[in-house]
Design a protein around this motif. Sequence first.
Motif, short mmCIF file in Angstrom:
data_model
loop_
_atom_site.label_atom_id
_atom_site.label_comp_id
_atom_site.label_asym_id
_atom_site.label_seq_id
_atom_site.Cartn_x
_atom_site.Cartn_y
_atom_site.Cartn_z
N UNK A 27 -25.62 -32.07 -11.11
CA UNK A 27 -24.25 -31.99 -11.36
C UNK A 27 -23.91 -33.61 -11.85
N UNK A 28 -23.16 -33.73 -12.72
CA UNK A 28 -22.69 -34.84 -13.20
C UNK A 28 -21.90 -35.81 -12.25
N UNK A 29 -22.05 -37.30 -12.53
CA UNK A 29 -21.25 -38.14 -11.65
C UNK A 29 -20.00 -38.45 -12.26
N UNK A 30 -19.81 -38.04 -13.68
CA UNK A 30 -18.54 -38.01 -14.32
C UNK A 30 -17.43 -37.20 -13.97
N UNK A 80 -18.22 -26.53 -18.65
CA UNK A 80 -18.84 -27.21 -17.64
C UNK A 80 -19.45 -26.17 -16.76
N UNK A 81 -20.23 -25.44 -17.23
CA UNK A 81 -21.04 -24.19 -16.76
C UNK A 81 -21.92 -24.54 -15.58
N UNK A 82 -22.62 -25.75 -15.57
CA UNK A 82 -23.55 -26.34 -14.54
C UNK A 82 -22.75 -26.49 -13.34
N UNK A 100 -22.65 -24.66 -9.86
CA UNK A 100 -22.67 -25.35 -8.41
C UNK A 100 -21.83 -25.02 -7.36
N UNK A 101 -20.46 -24.83 -7.71
CA UNK A 101 -19.39 -24.45 -6.93
C UNK A 101 -20.03 -22.82 -6.38
N UNK A 102 -20.48 -22.06 -7.12
CA UNK A 102 -20.87 -20.64 -6.63
C UNK A 102 -22.24 -20.85 -5.76
N UNK A 103 -23.03 -21.72 -5.89
CA UNK A 103 -24.25 -21.89 -5.02
C UNK A 103 -23.58 -22.43 -3.81
N UNK A 104 -22.62 -23.24 -3.80
CA UNK A 104 -22.08 -23.79 -2.64
C UNK A 104 -21.70 -23.01 -1.75
N UNK A 105 -21.16 -21.65 -2.16
CA UNK A 105 -20.55 -20.62 -1.41
C UNK A 105 -21.47 -19.84 -0.41
#
Length: 452
Positions: free
Chosen positions: A56-59, A351-353, A357-362
Amino acid sequence: MSTRSTDPPPIRSRIDRALIRGAAGATAVLLLTSCATLSSGNGERDNVPEDVSTDITDEPVELTLAYTDDPPSTELVEGFTEQHPNVSIELQQTPFTDYVKTVTLSMSSDEAPDIAQYNPGAMRSLIPSGHVMDLEPYVEAYGWEESFPEATLEPLRADEDATRFGTGSLYAVPGALSVLGVFYNRELLARAGVEEPPATFEEFEDALAAVDEEGIAPFSVGGLEVGGFQVWNTLLNAFGDHEAYRDWVHGAPGSTIETDEAMTATGILTRWVEAGYIPESANATSDDDAKAAFGNGESAFLMIGNWAAFEMEEALGEDVGFFLLPGEDPDQVPMTSGSSVSYTVSSGTEHPDVAAAFLDYLSSPEAARIQLDTGFMPVDTDASTGEGGVLEEINSVYGTAAEQDGIVPFPDFATPGMIDQLTPGVQGLIAGSTDEETFLSDLQAEWDRVHG
């Protein structure tokens, strides 16, 4: 949820925000190494991402999320963005009654939300047109087949034409789980001489007779809304041929609901009506009024989902319990209808990645705490409330059923219009104006209209 009528209505949140803040630093922010490309060279929409990354970007990143149920959407977004403070997610809530139309239009527009709450009815047009992301590359990248129970992923798969669900590519992941079962009042059952939850359906009917003889109403039923068909749904879970039922809900060719098992379940419902176990006023009773009646100690049982747990525990304390309706054989695999508040990703997101990442967080332990605290079952079925009580009971029975492949979809998932047959159909059974054969025939006619 089709429409999603059986999914939980809004519930009062009990989020421990201090816990979420404490978890904010648990996941490091990673550098973006690649971005998924979602447009094909010929200008047509391509919904299969390439070169996906779990970094995940830090931007700064701004996403939007469209949803209808709350909680847990708001709380899950807060948990994720506290772990990733460079990401902001704007929430766009739409009432359930308007959601299918609204999300279909918005996800097919040039300004689609990056993430949206999944709805099978909307997917029937969004998947074939390529407007939602085929998540299979992320399934492999994140190992979602290990972190999400298969029973929760199966209903979120579809073929390319979205004519059949339960097979094909994954288009969403669950953010919180729900399960249908039986709440009971321990004190009222003890008064009627019933000391333990029934282990077989025969024992359950013995308990109904015992509380009725004691002058206690066996059930509270919200037949005016979806409470009536939840009773039928619960019976179908206990008596149905579950593979045939799954095929029917998922739209497998040649499937039917006009089975001996469904007839048995429907016949039991009408028998309960004739016995007076289902209140005469059921068709004029809302779901909220049925819950209030049970919470006030006016009935022994309430067939509904875990989304009512906080309300029931607040009303009855240690007197409330929960179990899955048993079948005739005490050793049979426990079966129950369950679903999830799930999320899909727009194929047009920039921003698909990050969305993935939000989906993975679930499926994370932090998300599990949020899911539990908002009255849902956590995606991580090994998570525990650590507090006992009815929430622990619900989590335990769900985990047992999930481990044995005992979670089946809700019947209104079968077609977008199935809820419009189920609710009045069960009202007719309760009123005595519809017979079992006609009820099942009407359901099958709706199925044939879409899948035949």
